[in-house]
Motif scaffolding. Structure first.
Motif, PDB file in Angstrom:
ATOM      1  N   TYR A 244       0.880  -1.167   0.000  1.00 54.13           N
ATOM      2  CA  TYR A 244       0.000   0.000   0.000  1.00 54.13           C
ATOM      3  C   TYR A 244       0.920   1.220   0.000  1.00 54.13           C
ATOM      4  O   TYR A 244       1.989   1.198   0.598  1.00 54.13           O
ATOM      5  N   TRP A 245       0.489   2.272  -0.664  1.00 55.91           N
ATOM      6  CA  TRP A 245       1.389   3.412  -0.782  1.00 55.91           C
ATOM      7  C   TRP A 245       0.720   4.711  -0.351  1.00 55.91           C
ATOM      8  O   TRP A 245      -0.479   4.898  -0.472  1.00 55.91           O
ATOM      9  N   GLY A 246       1.555   5.618   0.188  1.00 51.69           N
ATOM     10  CA  GLY A 246       1.095   6.942   0.561  1.00 51.69           C
ATOM     11  C   GLY A 246       2.003   8.008  -0.005  1.00 51.69           C
ATOM     12  O   GLY A 246       1.593   9.141  -0.217  1.00 51.69           O
ATOM     13  N   ASP A 247       3.252   7.661  -0.282  1.00 51.69           N
ATOM     14  CA  ASP A 247       4.250   8.571  -0.809  1.00 51.69           C
ATOM     15  C   ASP A 247       4.356   8.333  -2.313  1.00 51.69           C
ATOM     16  O   ASP A 247       4.734   7.261  -2.758  1.00 51.69           O
ATOM     17  N   TYR A 248       4.005   9.332  -3.118  1.00 51.38           N
ATOM     18  CA  TYR A 248       3.923   9.048  -4.548  1.00 51.38           C
ATOM     19  C   TYR A 248       5.280   8.867  -5.204  1.00 51.38           C
ATOM     20  O   TYR A 248       5.391   8.239  -6.254  1.00 51.38           O
ATOM     21  N   LEU A 249       6.349   9.367  -4.601  1.00 58.76           N
ATOM     22  CA  LEU A 249       7.674   9.108  -5.162  1.00 58.76           C
ATOM     23  C   LEU A 249       8.015   7.623  -5.069  1.00 58.76           C
ATOM     24  O   LEU A 249       8.662   7.056  -5.950  1.00 58.76           O
ATOM     25  N   LYS A 250       7.544   6.996  -3.997  1.00 57.34           N
ATOM     26  CA  LYS A 250       7.791   5.561  -3.836  1.00 57.34           C
ATOM     27  C   LYS A 250       6.979   4.752  -4.850  1.00 57.34           C
ATOM     28  O   LYS A 250       7.429   3.708  -5.326  1.00 57.34           O
ATOM     29  N   GLU A 251       5.788   5.245  -5.188  1.00 56.82           N
ATOM     30  CA  GLU A 251       5.003   4.523  -6.193  1.00 56.82           C
ATOM     31  C   GLU A 251       5.676   4.610  -7.557  1.00 56.82           C
ATOM     32  O   GLU A 251       5.728   3.636  -8.308  1.00 56.82           O
ATOM     33  N   ILE A 252       6.202   5.777  -7.877  1.00 52.88           N
ATOM     34  CA  ILE A 252       6.926   5.920  -9.145  1.00 52.88           C
ATOM     35  C   ILE A 252       8.080   4.933  -9.195  1.00 52.88           C
ATOM     36  O   ILE A 252       8.287   4.232 -10.193  1.00 52.88           O
ATOM     37  N   SER A 253       8.823   4.841  -8.093  1.00 53.61           N
ATOM     38  CA  SER A 253       9.959   3.924  -8.020  1.00 53.61           C
ATOM     39  C   SER A 253       9.515   2.474  -8.177  1.00 53.61           C
ATOM     40  O   SER A 253      10.170   1.675  -8.868  1.00 53.61           O
ATOM     41  N   ALA A 254       8.385   2.128  -7.555  1.00 53.94           N
ATOM     42  CA  ALA A 254       7.891   0.751  -7.620  1.00 53.94           C
ATOM     43  C   ALA A 254       7.485   0.369  -9.040  1.00 53.94           C
ATOM     44  O   ALA A 254       7.716  -0.757  -9.488  1.00 53.94           O
ATOM     45  N   PHE A 255       6.887   1.309  -9.773  1.00 50.82           N
ATOM     46  CA  PHE A 255       6.517   1.011 -11.156  1.00 50.82           C
ATOM     47  C   PHE A 255       7.739   0.977 -12.068  1.00 50.82           C
ATOM     48  O   PHE A 255       7.780   0.218 -13.031  1.00 50.82           O
ATOM     49  N   LYS A 256       8.737   1.778 -11.767  1.00 51.51           N
ATOM     50  CA  LYS A 256       9.975   1.743 -12.559  1.00 51.51           C
ATOM     51  C   LYS A 256      10.704   0.414 -12.378  1.00 51.51           C
ATOM     52  O   LYS A 256      11.225  -0.161 -13.338  1.00 51.51           O
ATOM     53  N   SER A 257      10.722  -0.077 -11.141  1.00 48.87           N
ATOM     54  CA  SER A 257      11.454  -1.316 -10.851  1.00 48.87           C
ATOM     55  C   SER A 257      10.678  -2.568 -11.237  1.00 48.87           C
ATOM     56  O   SER A 257      11.243  -3.656 -11.343  1.00 48.87           O
ATOM     57  N   GLY A 258       9.360  -2.424 -11.415  1.00 47.33           N
ATOM     58  CA  GLY A 258       8.524  -3.579 -11.720  1.00 47.33           C
ATOM     59  C   GLY A 258       7.943  -4.238 -10.492  1.00 47.33           C
ATOM     60  O   GLY A 258       7.219  -5.237 -10.602  1.00 47.33           O
ATOM     61  N   ASN A 259       8.225  -3.677  -9.313  1.00 45.25           N
ATOM     62  CA  ASN A 259       7.649  -4.237  -8.084  1.00 45.25           C
ATOM     63  C   ASN A 259       6.136  -4.039  -8.037  1.00 45.25           C
ATOM     64  O   ASN A 259       5.422  -4.803  -7.391  1.00 45.25           O
ATOM     65  N   SER A 260       5.654  -2.996  -8.718  1.00 46.49           N
ATOM     66  CA  SER A 260       4.216  -2.782  -8.883  1.00 46.49           C
ATOM     67  C   SER A 260       3.934  -2.721 -10.373  1.00 46.49           C
ATOM     68  O   SER A 260       4.712  -2.132 -11.143  1.00 46.49           O
ATOM     69  N   VAL A 261       2.818  -3.325 -10.792  1.00 46.12           N
ATOM     70  CA  VAL A 261       2.467  -3.289 -12.211  1.00 46.12           C
ATOM     71  C   VAL A 261       1.061  -2.752 -12.462  1.00 46.12           C
ATOM     72  O   VAL A 261       0.724  -2.414 -13.599  1.00 46.12           O
ATOM     73  N   VAL A 262       0.235  -2.644 -11.410  1.00 49.84           N
ATOM     74  CA  VAL A 262      -1.109  -2.109 -11.593  1.00 49.84           C
ATOM     75  C   VAL A 262      -1.635  -1.576 -10.266  1.00 49.84           C
ATOM     76  O   VAL A 262      -1.386  -2.156  -9.208  1.00 49.84           O
ATOM     77  N   GLY A 263      -2.340  -0.450 -10.328  1.00 52.91           N
ATOM     78  CA  GLY A 263      -2.909   0.114  -9.101  1.00 52.91           C
ATOM     79  C   GLY A 263      -3.335   1.557  -9.282  1.00 52.91           C
ATOM     80  O   GLY A 263      -3.252   2.124 -10.373  1.00 52.91           O
ATOM     81  N   THR A 264      -3.798   2.149  -8.197  1.00 55.34           N
ATOM     82  CA  THR A 264      -4.275   3.535  -8.234  1.00 55.34           C
ATOM     83  C   THR A 264      -3.127   4.520  -8.358  1.00 55.34           C
ATOM     84  O   THR A 264      -2.055   4.303  -7.815  1.00 55.34           O
ATOM     85  N   ALA A 265      -3.393   5.646  -9.029  1.00 55.93           N
ATOM     86  CA  ALA A 265      -2.367   6.672  -9.204  1.00 55.93           C
ATOM     87  C   ALA A 265      -3.024   8.011  -9.503  1.00 55.93           C
ATOM     88  O   ALA A 265      -4.213   8.081  -9.819  1.00 55.93           O
ATOM     89  N   TRP A 266      -2.228   9.067  -9.398  1.00 54.19           N
ATOM     90  CA  TRP A 266      -2.642  10.404  -9.816  1.00 54.19           C
ATOM     91  C   TRP A 266      -2.059  10.689 -11.189  1.00 54.19           C
ATOM     92  O   TRP A 266      -1.064  10.076 -11.599  1.00 54.19           O
ATOM     93  N   GLN A 267      -2.627  11.669 -11.881  1.00 52.28           N
ATOM     94  CA  GLN A 267      -2.078  12.064 -13.186  1.00 52.28           C
ATOM     95  C   GLN A 267      -0.628  12.525 -13.049  1.00 52.28           C
ATOM     96  O   GLN A 267       0.211  12.216 -13.899  1.00 52.28           O
TER      97      GLN A 267
END
Length: 395
Positions: A244-267
């Protein structure tokens, strides 16, 4: 995009606990009755200062970035010196407002009704805010900023919670929230979700569209049966969540690394991830989405109410509203701001003037016992119960 990242970096990563609101329909708040307070009738002499509570990136005076400053001109023009307390969560904002030490707050929808109900926020006289006339109509008199037609704040900006996906790993391209709910097991361990009790509304929205027998009309107005169904869906989803994420910089990192592939996001997250070469796209799913709209609210105990009104008018003035919308990464509230953004397609990217788009967005708001969908014969589950359930969902 880069400005938004700088805003986040300046505070050690901007928490996604920022914005919040309700379903995009005119408000009657379903029988919600706030304390009997009156709005200020006219402006008096400014008091020389104003104390604000704000999300990071909303009140910039050049100290984080010399090129980002919409406070200094305000201070010069009004004589009101700005003091800002940056808050990380809506709960913190509510607590700070109760202290009586602050004049105004950039409240999210999961805080605004709490502030109204407790009498900590006063009604707002929009006639004292000249720039209010240019605010997009879809942001006025909504469930998160008014009660029975009485405005309790000035709209700041808005954004939608999108479905972001890795174009190489998630095929075919999803068009439904089923990608993170009923079909989440296809990407077990790499699904991500927003870390907040208000995310229960995302599950409720999905059920509203896919299980009409539940009778959900508003994802923030859930009776016990409807609430239990949403919680159960999220407990099932939990088995497939990587984080689960609250810090959007961490979500960007997770999608870059492939640790996350689908989920909620902001524009803004989508833009940033794409700029960093992550293979991602985003969609507003066919069921619609939740979203957020922040509101500047004035304290019922404001010691500097005239400066607070001057600030509310300033922050939605065309130039300042354009600056904050770009820096933070959101759609501005003032229609005239779109001609003043440094990135000319900013408003197109963020759907600022696209009202049909926003009609699909159910803005976050505070769930209260009085059902916000207008039902009088039942009680809805209040936000405090959402908080308890969220702890259970996450295990």
């Amino acid at each position: 995009m880069s400005r938004s990242l700088k805003a986040a970096t300046a505070v050690g990563a901007l928490l996604l606990a920022t914005a919040c609101g309700s379903s995009g329909t005119p408000s009657s708040a379903g029988g919600f009755n706030p304390p009997d307070l009156e709005a200020q009738k006219k402006l008096g002499k400014t008091e020389g200062k104003v104390n604000l509570i704000a999300w990071a990136g909303y009140v910039e005076d050049g100290s984080n970035d010399p090129k980002v400053n919409w406070v200094s001109d305000f201070e010069k023009q009004t004589g009101c010196q700005v003091s800002t307390k940056t808050a990380a969560t809506s709960d913190e904002m509510v607590s700070l407002m109760k202290s009586g030490q602050y004049d105004a707050v950039s409240a999210s929808g999961d805080a605004s009704l709490r502030l109204i109900a407790s009498g900590d926020a006063a009604p707002v006289n929009t006639k004292l805010v000249p720039n209010y006339k240019d605010v997009f109509a879809g942001l006025k008199n909504q469930d998160w900023n008014s009660v029975d037609g009485v405005p309790y704040g000035i709209p700041h900006g808005r954004g939608a919670n999108l479905l972001m996906y890795n174009t190489k790993k998630v095929t075919p391209a999803p068009d439904s929230w089923s990608a993170v709910f009923d079909n989440a097991s296809a990407h077990k361990g790499k699904v991500t979700a927003y870390d907040s009790p208000i995310y229960i509304a995302d599950a409720a929205l999905y059920l509203m569209k896919t299980k009409p027998s539940l009778g959900i009309k508003n994802p923030y107005a859930l009776d016990q049966k409807q609430f239990d169904a949403a919680v159960q869906l999220l407990k099932e989803q939990n088995a497939n969540i990587g984080e689960y994420w609250g810090d959007y910089l961490k979500e960007i990192s997770a999608f870059k690394s492939g640790n996350s592939v689908v989920g909620t996001a902001w524009q803004v997250i989508v833009n940033a991830a794409q700029a960093e070469k992550a293979p991602v796209k985003a969609v507003l799913p066919k069921e619609g989405a939740t979203g957020w709209s922040d509101t500047w609210m004035i304290s019922a105990k404001a010691k500097h109410p005239n400066c607070a009104y001057k600030w509310m008018d300033w922050i939605i003035s065309p130039k300042a509203n354009a600056q904050v919308a770009e820096y933070f990464g959101e759609a501005p509230s003032n229609a005239k701001s779109c001609a003043l953004t440094s990135v000319k397609d900013h408003c197109a990217t963020y759907h600022a003037a696209d009202e049909p788009y926003w009609k699909k967005v159910h803005f976050w708001t505070t769930p209260v016992p009085q059902c916000l969908d207008g039902r009088k014969d039942t009680k809805c589950v209040p936000y405090s119960k959402w908080v308890q359930a969220w702890t259970e969902i996450k295990g």
